[in-house]
Every structure is written in structure tokens, then in C-alpha cells.
Scaffold this active site. Structure first.
Site, PDB file in Angstrom:
ATOM      1  CE  LYS C  82      18.015   6.614 -63.487  1.00  0.00           C
ATOM      2  NZ  LYS C  82      18.785   5.826 -62.499  1.00  0.00           N
ATOM      3  CB  SER C 157      17.617   2.183 -62.965  1.00  0.00           C
ATOM      4  OG  SER C 157      18.360   3.165 -62.283  1.00  0.00           O
ATOM      5  CB  SER C 181      21.285   2.635 -61.259  1.00  0.00           C
ATOM      6  OG  SER C 181      20.304   1.698 -60.912  1.00  0.00           O
TER       7      SER C 181
END
Lengths: 100, 522, 500
Positions: C82, C157, C181
Site C-alpha cells: 500500500k 482504503s 480498510s
């Protein structure tokens, strides 16, 4: 506790965000709506309940006083928007506020 | 501003002063929340890492040693040590603060509720007009035998936080913000452990404020927690001042005074501020709550203008760290590490070394001086503590002052001073010669014994040698001998001078006197 | 060049294939990039590809194998990272304009540990800006699309991290989970997504959102892969004062022991949430039956304070975020307006222009909640509600080993469908209370919904540091359901029917 445009402008200054008038209007409505949903918290009777700042009951986490290599100045300044080669360069200071 | 003006104002108004004293912990190897070394100066941005630069994703981890130093500082000032404490974030934007919040402490500091006893003597006593010139004891104050007084100042709290970086303002005059075209930011200092001590508003005069700060500095130095350099900014004193008419209990509006970079500045800035506020009130104006900057050159304070909104620090518990739960036994074990503090040391100098209170106070207040003194006494012997003290507070102090250096930088070592005192006390050299030797050794760094040898100034104390010279002098001056014996004993000085001349000034005057008195009366 | 279908292999199988010489780590990396070449134009899981780093890591693995060395547990396993995690040699943008050119100068601990375990860093994954969002629509660089349906969001996310695993561009990936997330995009993309117990994985080097809520965790196609990755990244870190010294169990060894005797609690009051889809609710009940059939003791439990989780979270999360994001001020790094009059102007405009709308909303909300006069009413009250939620979970874990809820109230929605911020926030209704309490939880695929054909996820919640039990339950469920989802996009590409 309805949030007003004046509140939004004050908070935007605290948070250092230059908002347009349009953004102020939109945010006043949006934050008002979110705060409206969150308002349920105000109605909870939580008197006498200890606040939780941290989910785990750990305490006393420290590190020993031992020097660890840091960054070279080249790396420290790598992402700087402006430098004089040794330090971070920033514009004139009027109105940044006074502290320390 | 005339001293009289302050005295006049203090007749009518009582000042209420509280101090905030920031002290960098310079005793740790590393910064508060990262492993970068703690040091002064250096090439900009060379002692930095992701943590103290506030890079995205970096996390602070508290330095165990800095916490221990703070607890020690609290123990040394009679504070209660919190069994439960934590860090908070204090939020405001400033370019020298990497994260735009400062990790500090809020409602759960490490130390609180301490106190410091301050003694005021000399000129400063008069500032306490309510004490009636040192006669009446008011409140906690007690009048001491030397005309001074003691007062106890409360310590609200001592908490631990991180220092900011430093900015250099370029393009303006004298590095000030005003007129600068841009600024340079250096984060070497950012993250240095910083203790903030907040006093109770128990201070009533500029002199008490100065004594409080000096006393605190002497304690910090005795602990070894900081080098306490006001010049380099490792000890910074801010003051909150308000005044009220004598007899009133309600507090006046306060102003905060900053940039007091010496004890003299602290005293003078507070005195200025008290008079300024009195002038305002006398003229029917109001005091405005604001921060004011002391200009030591112009000898005045001026308001710091800021177009920022009133501060709203939005303190909240620092989520990157967990709370502290101190074990009382751990606190006790730290208390055992406390060194002798200045007050105890002064008492010891008075009782064990028979020093006068004034001298004992001077020597014990300055940690470096006390160490020097004790080392010299250890060599010279306790019986010679007084002459050691006299040398230190006399010639040595004058020398340091003249050269503008600190004791550790001097060429004179405790061993050298002890040796010099020994030479005098053993009658090897005269007091006058000793002054010459002192000057020589301070300049060259040579041992006093070697200097005495080299200059051939070893004093003659040998009674037989002196007797033979005296005999010659008496024989050469029969008229004077007769006069002396007839009662003109004032001629003793004439004989001493004659013997000294014969001995090229190297005779021990004490022995010469003895021998002359004995032989003239015989 | 042989192309390896990463959709058909688990991380464990990739390592085994390399160890036994079936293929090289370099071929694995090439296959990952080939898949990215084929699909990422549409999916947009990655913000930056890092082939130099990946091939260098692959060559190290291949050399180690050639030298006859024992290969580390994730040797040659392609991994997505990420884009809020620092890795030297990459930009770390947090999908924000304000960090558009930000180059990492140090490594995130979890990423270092993953790479030390032999993983290949394929690239940096797209996300909602600063992890604010549940759809990746808040990325400043364009959204990620769900490999199951390109018209739908992958969740967020950590949407890019979820999508790259779902599409076979990487075997595993790292995401971060502050309110769901990892689990929510896991559920929406048919992948396994784990949020470890708070403190299990070091947070050093992941750009902070809510410091008391954030945890890094892995995505994988299987529970076993997630367990392997968790083992690699867990453990105390001297750089993170909130990392736990609890010992790291060999999580993958706990799997395969079935669910016999496990006490499984359905969180009945949360299941009754108004906005929860009927089929999703049904799947949770049938999952409970699956557990019962495996020999678990199934019962019901209530978490009465958890319904206030969303409200508490939308105070605590933004409050911490508003503080954590103060540092993006244009002084030391990041975007700076070129024509600032003075420092205040520089701050105000660099931040306003550098942050996207949702980031600005969260900063405003959090600043307001902490500001003078409102602290007690908002932040203080939220902290107390948090205490209540923790008490509820503790009580529940007195009676049960794991708890069941849906991962999300609904399956992946279409782009732009949730324009009202609060409607979007509701997507994290089930996941948020777990972050507030600090427990571990995993989202496991539980089937495709009949109407949209989109994956659904079952959230299994475990006690503090009970990841072994959590993953054991998840693996038992996974094995019993035999559901190994492969998105149609991938099936079309590989010509396989996927799954069995």
C-alpha cells in the site's frame, strides 16, 4: 450544537487550510450532517466511565539512551521544496504566529 | 529605569510573579524520542533522522534516561512524582516544529507540587517593602541574622517535552524576523529533551525571581541534568507578571515576558514590566494580557505582534505512546541516586570546614566551583579549607572574571591551588610572594613549587639562619638597639626591614619577628 | 518464457515451486508484471511499479536456491505494498497530491520484514488519499476498479492492495486498517484480509491516520497465505512504542485443526442493522451453521455499545488524523505553493491545494472535535464510548473464542453511488468497533451474492493476540466452504474456470 460557517472558518485557520467561500458553505453543511449523526454520543449516559486513549493496557514503553545513526543531510533535504544546501528555506515570516 | 522608581512602585503595588523555566536535558546521549545525539551547534541538519524531522510514518519512542533525569529533577525540588503519567500533543503550526505539534505533557506531568526555598540578602531585600526593611516577618518569610530573608516558592509542575529546531532569519537586521526576506530552518536541536518547570505565582520581587532561577540552576548543575547555559539557550526563563494594589487580593491582568537571556535580564525585565504596568494603572489605563519581548540593549519590553488567532492547542493524549505507571520502589531507587544538593553542601561547608555563610553559599551554589573547591581541600587538608576558599573567591575569581572564562577552562587546577596554599601555610613563601606565584601559574600552568624553585623565592624559615642575620643587624645598629631597649619598641619595624633586606626578601616575616623580639629583649 | 498464473497458485505454492525448481523467482516476477501489463490498465491497482526492486529480490532468491540455501518463508512471493508505507527506492504518495513526488528515505518495519522473508516488492498500491475512504475513489490519481466488475469499487482504503491480489498481479499484499480498510476491500474483492490485534505489527513507517487505531495487515487468496505473511511482519519493534512484546506464534501451523470445540458467537444485534443486505445476513447465519457442522459450539452474543462505534470512530479517527496530518505543511517535504507571501500563506494554500476533499473533511472534523469548548462533548465522550465497546468485547470473549458478523453491510457498490459522506462511512459499520477495541479480525470470502454476482465477506473477530485461534477458525470455514473465487476478468484472461 449546530456548526456554523464562522466555526468552519475558525477551524480552517486552526488547521491551516485556505478554504474558498464555496468550500466553507459545503463543509458547513457536510460537517453539520456528520455531526448530526454523531450526536447520538451526546445522549449516552457515560458518567463515571473512564476514557480510553489506547486499546491495550501496555505501559512504560521506552527506549535505551543509545545513539542510532540518523540520516545524511543529503537525505534529510532530499524532499525539501527549497533549501540553501544546508537548511530548509522558507519565505518571510509575517503572520506565522509566535511561539516557543 | 531608576532603582528608586521600582522601590516607589513597590510601595504602592504588590507584584505577583510566576516563572516558566525550560531546561534542555544535556545529560542524555540522545534526543527525547529518537536516537540522534544531543549536542550544541554543528553543521545544520546533520543530527537528524526520520523521527526528529517528522517524516511521514516515523514514530517517537521516549528516552528512558530523559524520564529518569526529569524524575530526579522533581525529587531534587521536593516534587511529588506521579505514579500515573503520560504525554500529550500540544498542537500549533510553526516552521521549526517538525510535526506541527509538540509532544509535551498536559494534565498528567511526571512531577508536581514541589517547592524551593530562596534566600534574599543584600540590596535585594529592600524590594520587599512589606517586610519593613527586614524587620517584620510576613507569611512564610523568616528574617535571617544577616538581614536577609528566606521565602518558599511553590513549584506547580515539572514536565518533559521536546525542543524545537532553530531558525535563522536572513535579509533583515541582526537576524530578527522583522524585515527578513526568508528564513533557514535547522533541526539539529529538534527533539532535544526539554524540562519545563512552572512555578506558583509566589514570587513578589524581581530579586526573588532572580534568586529562584539561580537556585534552580545550581540544583540542576549539581544533578548534572543540564549545562544550563542561558547564552546557548539550554536554560530559558519566561516570566508572568501582574501587579495589584497593596492590600488587594484579586490578581491583576498579567503579561508574559520572554527573551530574558541572563539573570540580570530576568531581574531588569521584570522590574521594567512592574513599573510599566504601574504607569498604566496610575494613568487609569488597563494592562493588556499579552506576550512581551525583553530587549536587553534598549532595556525595555515590547509586545509581540501576531495576526494569529488566540491559541487553541487542542491537547489530546499522545496516541503513539502508552502511559507510564511508575513503581514507587523505582522512584525510591532514583532518590538514592540524588547527589548532595547546594543547600546541604553549604551547611556542610559551614559546619565541617568552618567557612563563613557567605563564602559557603558562593562556593556551594556553583557546582563546578564546589567540585574544584572540594578537590583542592581534599589535597590541602580540611584545616586549610578557609585559605583555599579565600583564594578561589578572591584572586581566582578575579582572574576568571578578567579573562572572561569559566573555571574548568582555567589553567589553575585544584591540585595547583592546594599546593600554593600549602606553600604559604607551611611558611615556605610569603603571602606577597604567593600572589606572584599565582599569577605565574595561572599564566603558565606550571606547578607553584616549580615556580618557587625556578625563581629562587623559597622563603627562609630556618631559625638558626635567621638568628645569624639578626645578630649581624643588631651588631651593626647599636644605637637603635639601645633605643629599643629603652622603650622605643616601635623600632621593631626598622629591624625587620633591615633583616629582610639582608635576606633579599626571602626571610619568613613571622619567624624574623619572633627572633628579633626575643633577641632584643635578651 | 513460461507464464505462471498467480491466480492459480497460493503464496505457499509459489515458494514451493521455486524451492523445487519448477520455476524461478525471476519467472514469478515476470508473470506478475505480465498480468499487470494485461489488466492494470483497467484495474489501476498500482500507483507505481518497482521492477528494479522486485527483480533484484527475485535474483537474490534464485541465487540462494542455486547455492542450496534454505529459502525464507515467502521466497519469491510477489507482494503489493500500500502506498502509505515507506520503502527506500519508491515514492510514498498516500495517493495524495501533497506527497506526489515524495521519495522514501527509510523503510517501514513491516515492509522490511516482508522483504526479509523473501517477498518480491512488485509495486505500490493505490488507496484512498491518506486512507480516508472505503472505495479508493478518494485517490488523487484515479480510483482502482474492482476486478469482479470494473464498474464497481474494490472497497478501500486499501483498494489497490485488495485488487492486485484478486486479479493475480501479486500473491499477497500489505494494507492498513484503521476502521475496516483491509477487511472491507477484502470482502468486496473476494480476498482474505486480516487486521491484526493493535500492537501486533509495528506501525513504524506507515503514514499515520489514526495512531490508536491503525494496524498493518496482509491480504491473500487464502487464510494460509495471510497467516504466513502475518508471521513475517509481526513482532515487537524498538521504533514503535505501541508495538507489543507478546510472542509471535507460528500462525500457519495453527491451521488445519478444524473448528471442533471452538466457541463461535454470532453478534446478533449488529446483524440486525438496518442497512444490512438480506442475503449478507443470511450468509452469516449459514456460516454459523457451517461452524456448527464442523463441531463448533455456536451461540449468540450482543455488543450493545458497538452500535455507537461509528459515531465514536468519526470523532477519534479524524481527531488523531487532524493531528497526524499537520506535518504536511510544505516546509520540509511535500507540495508547496510557489508564490507564498509568507509562512502562514504557505501553510494555508499548500495544504488546501494539496489535500483532496475527503481529507479536508476529516481534518476539519477532527480539528473541530478537539477544539476548545468541544473536547469534552466530542472527543471525551467518544473515548468513554470506546471504553464501553471494549468492555462489550471483553465480556463476549469470556463466552466465545471468535465472533461472527458480516464484513460489510452490502457488496461492492458502483462508482459515485455514495456521494454523501455519511452513507459511505456506514460501509464500515461492522469493522469499526474492532479497531476501537483493538482486537484482531479477518474477512473471509463467504460466497457470491446471487443478484450482483459480487463477493461477500464473513468477518471473524478474535480476542487480543489470539490470531492463532482466529486464523484456525477462518481456515476451517474456508476449507468447509470450498469457495476460491476468481474474478471473471481473470478467467477470461487465463481461459480457466478458476477455483477447483
Amino acid at each position: 450544537m449546530a456548526i456554523t460557517e464562522s466555526d468552519v472558518r475558525h477551524v480552517a485557520l486552526l488547521a491551516r487550510l485556505a478554504l474558498t467561500d464555496e468550500q466553507v458553505t459545503t463543509l458547513t453543511a457536510e460537517l453539520g450532517a456528520v455531526l448530526g449523526h454523531i450526536d447520538e454520543l451526546q445522549r449516552l449516559d457515560l458518567a463515571g466511565v473512564e476514557p480510553t486513549a489506547h486499546p491495550l493496557s501496555m505501559t512504560d514503553r521506552t527506549r535505551p539512551d543509545v545513539v542510532v545513526p540518523g540520516l545524511s543531510r543529503e537525505l534529510a533535504l532530499l524532499n525539501a521544496p527549497d533549501t540553501d544546501g544546508t537548511a530548509f528555506l522558507i519565505p518571510a515570516f509575517a503572520g506565522a504566529g509566535e511561539e516557543s | 529605569m531608576a532603582k528608586d522608581r521600582l522601590a516607589e512602585v513597590l510601595e504602592r503595588y504588590e507584584a505577583v510573579i510566576g516563572l516558566e523555566i525550560h531546561t534542555e536535558i544535556t545529560a542524555t546521549n540522545t534526543k527525547m524520542f529518537c536516537g540522534c545525539p544531543v549536542a550544541f551547534g554543528g553543521e545544520p541538519n546533520t543530527r537528524v533522522c526520520p523521527v526528529c524531522l517528522g517524516l511521514p510514518g516515523a514514530l517517537p519512542v521516549p528516552n528512558q534516561a530523559a524520564i529518569e533525569w526529569t524524575v530526579l529533577a522533581g525529587l531534587a525540588t521536593d516534587c511529588d512524582i506521579a505514579l500515573w503519567s503520560q504525554f500529550h500533543r500540544k498542537q500549533y503550526f510553526y516552521p521549526d516544529m517538525p510535526k506541527d505539534y509538540q509532544i509535551s505533557q498536559y494534565d498528567l506531568p511526571f512531577c508536581s507540587g514541589g517547592l524551593l526555598e530562596v534566600e534574599v540578602d543584600g540590596d535585594g531585600v529592600a524590594q520587599r517593602v512589606d517586610l519593613g526593611g527586614g524587620v517584620a516577618a510576613v507569611g512564610p518569610e523568616a528574617v535571617a541574622d544577616d538581614g536577609g530573608y528566606r521565602t518558599t516558592i511553590g513549584i506547580t509542575r515539572i514536565h518533559l517535552e521536546e525542543d524545537t529546531g532553530k531558525m535563522v532569519h536572513v535579509g533583515g537586521s541582526e537576524g530578527r524576523i522583522a524585515g527578513a526576506t526568508h528564513s533557514l530552518v535547522d533541526f539539529n536541536r529538534a527533539g532535544t529533551p526539554l524540562m519545563e518547570l512552572v512555578s506558583e505565582p509566589d514570587i513578589r520581587t524581581p530579586e526573588e525571581a532572580r534568586r529562584f532561577a539561580q537556585k534552580l540552576r545550581s540544583i540542576w548543575l549539581a544533578l548534572g541534568v543540564s549545562d544550563c547555559s542561558m547564552e546557548e539557550g539550554s536554560m530559558r526563563v519566561d516570566g508572568n507578571v501582574s501587579i495589584r494594589r497593596r492590600g488587594e487580593s484579586e490578581l491583576g491582568t498579567k503579561s508574559e515576558v520572554k527573551n530574558m537571556n541572563s539573570f540580570k535580564s530576568l531581574h531588569d525585565a521584570l522590574a521594567y514590566e512592574i513599573v510599566r504596568q504601574a504607569d498604566l494603572l496610575d494613568a487609569g489605563d488597563r494592562v493588556v494580557q499579552e506576550t512581551r519581548h525583553w530587549d536587553a540593549g534598549a532595556k525595555r519590553t515590547s509586545a509581540l505582534r501576531s495576526k494569529e488567532e488566540a491559541h487553541d492547542y487542542r491537547y489530546f493524549p499522545e496516541p503513539d505512546m502508552v502511559p507510564f505507571s511508575f513503581d514507587p520502589e523505582w522512584i525510591d531507587s532514583l532518590a538514592e541516586r540524588l547527589p548532595e544538593l547546594p543547600d546541604a553542601r553549604r551547611a556542610r561547608y559551614m559546619t565541617e570546614l568552618s567557612l563563613r555563610k557567605h563564602d559557603a553559599g558562593l562556593l556551594s551554589a556553583d557546582f563546578a566551583q564546589a567540585c574544584f573547591f572540594e578537590e583542592a581541600v581534599a589535597i590541602a587538608g580540611a584545616a586549610r579549607a578557609k585559605p583555599v576558599a579565600n583564594w578561589m573567591l578572591g584572586d581566582l575569581a578575579a582572574l576568571l572574571n578578567a579573562e572572561g572564562i569559566e573555571l574548568p577552562e582555567s589553567r589553575v587546577s585544584p591540585a595547583m591551588l592546594a599546593e600554593l596554599v600549602g606553600l604559604v601555610e607551611d611558611g615556605m613563601i610569603s603571602g606577597k610572594q604567593a600572589k606572584e606565584v599565582f599569577g605565574d601559574m595561572a599564566a603558565s600552568g606550571d606547578a607553584p613549587g616549580a615556580i618557587v624553585e625556578a625563581r629562587g623565592m623559597r622563603q627562609v624559615s630556618d631559625t638558626e639562619a635567621i638568628e645569624s642575620v639578626v645578630r649581624g643587624v643588631l651588631e651593626a645598629n647599636p644605637v637603635e638597639v639601645a633605643s629599643y631597649r629603652a622603650g622605643k619598641t616601635g623600632l621593631i619595624g626598622f629591624f625587620v626591614g633591615a633583616v629582610m633586606r639582608e635576606m633579599r626578601g626571602q626571610g619568613n616575616p613571622k619567624v624574623i619577628n619572633e627572633v628579633l623580639t626575643r633577641m632584643l629583649s635578651g | 518464457m513460461s507464464t505462471i498464473d498467480l491466480s492459480a497458485l497460493t503464496a505457499r505454492e509459489v515458494r514451493r515451486g521455486i524451492a523445487s525448481g519448477d520455476f524461478s523467482a525471476r519467472e514469478v516476477a515476470e508473470s506478475a508484471y505480465a498480468r499487470i501489463e494485461a489488466l492494470d490498465g483497467e484495474v489501476h491497482a498500482f500507483l507505481q511499479l518497482t521492477p528494479e526492486l522486485a527483480f533484484a529480490a527475485a535474483d537474490r532468491v534464485d541465487r540462494a536456491r542455486a547455492a542450496g540455501e534454505e529459502l525464507p518463508p515467502l521466497a519469491g512471493v510477489p507482494a503489493g505494498i500500500k502506498d502509505n508505507m515507506n520503502l527506500i527506492g519508491t515514492r510514498t504518495t498516500c495517493a495524495s497530491r501533497i506527497l506526489g513526488n515524495y521519495e522514501s528515505v527509510y523503510d517501514c518495519t513491516a515492509v522490511s520484514r516482508l522483504l526479509e522473508a523473501g517477498a518480491l516488492p512488485i509495486g505500490k498500491c493505490n488507496m484512498d488519499e491518506f486512507a480516508f475512504g472505503s472505495s479508493t475513489e478518494n485517490s488523487a490519481y484515479g480510483p482502482t476498479r474492482n476486478p469482479w466488475d470494473l464498474e464497481r469499487v474494490p472497497g478501500g482504503s486499501s483498494g489497490g492492495s485488495a485488487a492486485c491480489v484478486a486479479a493475480g498481479m501479486a500473491s499477497i499484499s500489505l494494507g492498513s486498517d484503521t476502521g475496516g480498510s483491509i477487511r472491507q476491500p477484502g470482502a468486496l474483492t473476494g480476498t482474505v484480509g486480516l487486521k491484526p490485534t493493535y500492537g501486533r505489527v509495528s506501525r513504524y513507517g506507515v503514514v499515520a491516520f489514526g495512531s490508536s487505531l491503525d494496524q498493518i495487515g496482509p491480504f491473500g487468496k487464502t487464510v494460509d497465505d495471510v497467516a504466513l505473511a502475518l508471521e513475517a511482519i509481526s513482532g515487537a519493534d524498538v521504533m514503535d512504542a505501541t508495538s507489543s512484546v507478546e510472542p509471535v506464534d507460528p500462525y500457519s501451523e495453527a491451521l488445519g485443526r478444524g473448528a471442533q470445540g471452538l466457541r463461535v458467537g454470532i453478534v446478533s444485534d449488529m446483524l440486525a442493522m438496518e442497512g444490512c443486505g438480506e442475503e449478507i445476513r443470511r450468509v452469516v447465519n449459514s456460516s454459523a451453521e457451517t461452524f456448527a457442522a464442523l463441531g463448533a459450539e455456536v451461540g449468540e452474543v450482543e455488543l450493545p455499545s458497538a452500535q455507537h462505534g461509528l459515531a465514536a470512530y468519526y470523532i477519534i479517527g479524524p481527531a488523531e488524523a487532524s493531528s497526524n496530518l499537520a506535518r504536511f505543511d510544505g516546509i520540509r517535504y511535500g507540495r508547496r505553493v510557489p508564490d507564498a507571501d509568507d509562512v502562514l500563506d504557505l501553510y494555508m494554500r499548500s495544504r488546501a491545494e494539496g489535500f483532496g476533499p475527503e481529507t479536508i473533511r476529516r481534518i476539519m472534523l477532527g480539528t473541530y472535535a478537539l477544539s476548545a469548548g468541544y473536547y469534552d462533548a466530542y472527543y471525551g465522550q467518544a473515548q468513554k464510548a470506546r471504553t464501553r465497546i471494549i468492555q462489550d468485547f471483553r465480556a463476549a470473549f469470556e463466552r466465545f473464542d471468535v465472533l461472527l458478523t458480516p464484513s460489510t453491510p452490502e457488496v461492492a457498490f458502483r462508482f459515485g453511488e455514495k456521494s454523501d459522506p455519511y452513507t459511505m462511512y456506514l460501509n464500515d459499520y461492522y469493522t469499526i468497533p474492532v479497531n476501537l477495541a483493538g482486537n484482531c479480525a479477518v474477512s473471509v470470502p463467504s460466497g457470491l451474492c446471487t443478484t450482483a454476482g459480487m463477493p461477500m465477506g464473513l468477518q471473524i473477530i478474535g480476542d487480543y493476540f489470539a490470531e492463532s485461534t482466529l486464523l484456525r477458525a477462518a481456515a476451517a470455514f474456508e476449507e468447509a466452504t470450498h469457495f476460491e473465487p476468481v474474478p471473471p476478468l481473470v478467467r477470461a484472461l487465463t481461459g480457466t474456470e478458476g477455483g477447483e
